[in-house]
Design an enzyme around this catalytic site. Sequence first.
Site, PDB file in Angstrom:
ATOM      1  N   LYS A  87       0.856  -1.190   0.000  1.00  0.00           N
ATOM      2  CA  LYS A  87       0.000   0.000   0.000  1.00  0.00           C
ATOM      3  C   LYS A  87       0.891   1.239   0.000  1.00  0.00           C
ATOM      4  CE  LYS A  87      -4.317   1.063   2.368  1.00  0.00           C
ATOM      5  NZ  LYS A  87      -4.959   0.999   3.686  1.00  0.00           N
TER       6      LYS A  87
HETATM    7  C1  E4P Z   1      -8.284   1.993   3.663  1.00  0.00           C
HETATM    8  O1  E4P Z   1      -7.497   1.176   3.245  1.00  0.00           O
HETATM    9  C2  E4P Z   1      -8.158   2.657   4.966  1.00  0.00           C
HETATM   10  O2  E4P Z   1      -7.462   1.789   5.846  1.00  0.00           O
HETATM   11  C3  E4P Z   1      -9.475   2.909   5.630  1.00  0.00           C
HETATM   12  O3  E4P Z   1     -10.558   2.428   4.864  1.00  0.00           O
HETATM   13  C4  E4P Z   1      -9.642   4.244   6.218  1.00  0.00           C
HETATM   14  O4  E4P Z   1     -10.893   4.289   6.846  1.00  0.00           O
HETATM   15  P1  E4P Z   1     -11.280   5.405   7.910  1.00  0.00           P
HETATM   16  O5  E4P Z   1     -11.545   6.667   7.161  1.00  0.00           O
HETATM   17  O6  E4P Z   1     -12.518   4.882   8.557  1.00  0.00           O
HETATM   18  O7  E4P Z   1     -10.116   5.551   8.855  1.00  0.00           O
END
Ligand code: E4P
Length: 218
Positions: A87
């Site tokens: 990522k």
């Molecule tokens: C995506 O990969 C992120 O980890 C995540 O969906 C972020 O979500 P949040 O906005 O609820 O922290």
Amino acid sequence: MKFFIDTANLDQIRDAAEFGVLDGVTTNPSLMAKEGISGNEAVLNHYKAICEIVDGDVSAEVISTDYEGMIAEGEKLAALHPNIVVKVPMIKDGIRAISYFTSKGIRTNCTLVFSPGQALLAAKAGASYVSPFIGRLDDISSDGLELIESIREIYDNYEFSTEILAASVRHTMHIIDCARIGADVMTGPLSAILGLLKHPLTDIGLEKFLADHAKAQG
Ligand code: E4P
């Protein structure tokens, strides 16, 4: 549509996997910190533990923000398990790193995407997944679902193979709306997935079936 769970909590990942519809996991540095995972060794071991629970893609995020750092970290993460997807944040060096990983056959998830232009860049660099954060857009009175729609249109126009991973999913209706628009994947909490089960007519109907069966048995 693939269902990913957005957590680094091993119990939650186990629960979701047992439910039988889980296709993968996404994590981020905040989610890892929430589980108290710190130190390089511990982080790598935690990713390995997740990969042992789930038979599907596991997104592991780099911490570096410079090109060389991202490459070094990403290669280490990718070597952990074939299901690891590196990522990478949506920044200039991140796009360069995604392009490098693509050329080496390492799969990537371009994260922190908030506009169609950013999603176009991620696809051009060959990202396996792009992660538009719909909940965080909704939080600031912007339309997260409209972003998914725009990305879908752009990717379909040019037949990009990058999968749209709707991230920051907060509730069950987000999942249904993303499925209608054609997001390839959604990542969110298990509670949002379990919400898909619910309908009062199902509960009423089941109660009646069981009562009628009991009556028939005397
Ligand atoms: C995506 O990969 C992120 O980890 C995540 O969906 C972020 O979500 P949040 O906005 O609820 O922290």
